[in-house]
Design a protein around this motif. Structure first.
Motif, short mmCIF file in Angstrom:
data_model
loop_
_atom_site.label_atom_id
_atom_site.label_comp_id
_atom_site.label_asym_id
_atom_site.label_seq_id
_atom_site.Cartn_x
_atom_site.Cartn_y
_atom_site.Cartn_z
N TYR A 179 1.96 7.55 1.74
CA TYR A 179 0.93 8.30 1.00
C TYR A 179 0.17 7.42 0.02
O TYR A 179 -0.95 7.77 -0.41
N ALA A 180 0.75 6.27 -0.34
CA ALA A 180 0.15 5.43 -1.38
C ALA A 180 -0.56 4.19 -0.83
O ALA A 180 -1.18 3.46 -1.59
N THR A 181 -0.49 3.96 0.48
CA THR A 181 -1.00 2.71 1.04
C THR A 181 -2.48 2.49 0.75
O THR A 181 -2.89 1.44 0.24
N GLN A 182 -3.30 3.47 1.07
CA GLN A 182 -4.75 3.32 0.87
C GLN A 182 -5.09 3.17 -0.61
O GLN A 182 -5.91 2.34 -1.00
N ALA A 183 -4.44 3.99 -1.44
CA ALA A 183 -4.72 3.95 -2.87
C ALA A 183 -4.31 2.62 -3.49
O ALA A 183 -5.04 2.05 -4.31
N LEU A 184 -3.18 2.09 -3.07
CA LEU A 184 -2.70 0.82 -3.63
C LEU A 184 -3.56 -0.34 -3.14
O LEU A 184 -3.86 -1.27 -3.90
N GLU A 192 3.03 2.69 -7.51
CA GLU A 192 2.28 3.29 -6.41
C GLU A 192 1.77 4.68 -6.79
O GLU A 192 0.68 5.07 -6.40
N GLN A 193 2.54 5.44 -7.57
CA GLN A 193 2.05 6.73 -8.06
C GLN A 193 0.84 6.53 -8.96
O GLN A 193 -0.13 7.29 -8.88
N LEU A 194 0.91 5.51 -9.80
CA LEU A 194 -0.21 5.20 -10.68
C LEU A 194 -1.47 4.89 -9.88
O LEU A 194 -2.56 5.39 -10.18
N ALA A 195 -1.31 4.11 -8.81
CA ALA A 195 -2.45 3.78 -7.96
C ALA A 195 -3.04 5.03 -7.33
O ALA A 195 -4.27 5.19 -7.28
N VAL A 196 -2.19 5.94 -6.85
CA VAL A 196 -2.68 7.16 -6.22
C VAL A 196 -3.44 8.03 -7.21
O VAL A 196 -4.52 8.55 -6.91
N ILE A 197 -2.91 8.16 -8.41
CA ILE A 197 -3.57 9.00 -9.43
C ILE A 197 -4.91 8.39 -9.81
O ILE A 197 -5.92 9.10 -9.92
N PHE A 198 -4.96 7.07 -10.01
CA PHE A 198 -6.24 6.43 -10.33
C PHE A 198 -7.23 6.53 -9.18
O PHE A 198 -8.43 6.71 -9.40
#
Length: 198
Positions: free
Chosen positions: A160-165, A125-131
């Protein structure tokens, strides 16, 4: 004699071009021909996005750290100057410029006000947010979307990661670890990140 010289020159050029091609191949003995991430490893190696963990190993199954992923995006962007120093007291090694750049662009946050934790494994999920933040910074289309409710472990995704993921899955950058699980807090291997970067 002219014909012989021309033939000799052609043979020499053929040998040189073959040598140049071989020189471009990655040197990693742990990513053999036919490896599922082989083409991606070749791509990130050729484009200086990822190197090996030493001169002959890529360590495809090792986890990717926070410092590694920021450095890879920094290289992908052409290693621009950040213009500011990093506020993180633990980000002074080989990833220092990358972390300073990513923080100045709001692509990454620290794990606290003064720490970045560059050697900590990055979660999916951190990876998704950073990308996601990187894509926004680059002005790319981030309208792709997938319903995370399709995965049985969607409740484990941090707010915090829902939209990014949802975007990363919709864009095809991140897929489930199975058809029904996303494993948002699991780690990402170096081979997986090579595929995503490619």
């Amino acid at each position: 004699r002219v014909i012989s010289a021309a033939l000799a020159l052609c043979m020499m050029l053929t040998l040189l071009s073959g040598t140049a091609l071989a020189a471009g191949e990655h040197p990693f003995t742990d990513v053999p021909q036919g490896h599922w991430a082989g083409d991606a490893v070749q791509y990130v190696y050729e484009n200086n996005l990822m190197g090996g963990t030493d001169s002959t190993t890529f360590s495809p199954n090792n986890t990717t750290t926070r410092g590694m992923i920021v450095t890879e995006l920094y290289r992908l962007t052409g290693e621009p100057a950040s213009g500011t120093a990093s506020q993180f007291t633990d980000a002074g090694a080989w990833y220092a410029k990358a972390v300073a750049w990513a923080a100045s662009r709001d692509i990454v946050n620290g794990t606290s006000a003064t720490t970045f934790s560059p050697n900590s494994p990055i979660t999916r999920e951190q990876l998704a947010v950073i990308f996601y933040r990187y894509a926004q910074d680059q002005g790319w289309d981030v309208s792709a979307w997938t319903d995370l409710g399709l995965y049985q472990d969607a409740a484990q995704v941090s707010d915090y990661a829902t939209q990014a993921l949802a975007w990363a899955c919709g864009a095809g950058l991140i897929t489930g670890t199975t058809d029904t699980t996303l494993s948002p807090r699991g780690s990402a291997t170096r081979a997986q990140v090579a595929v995503i970067l490619t």
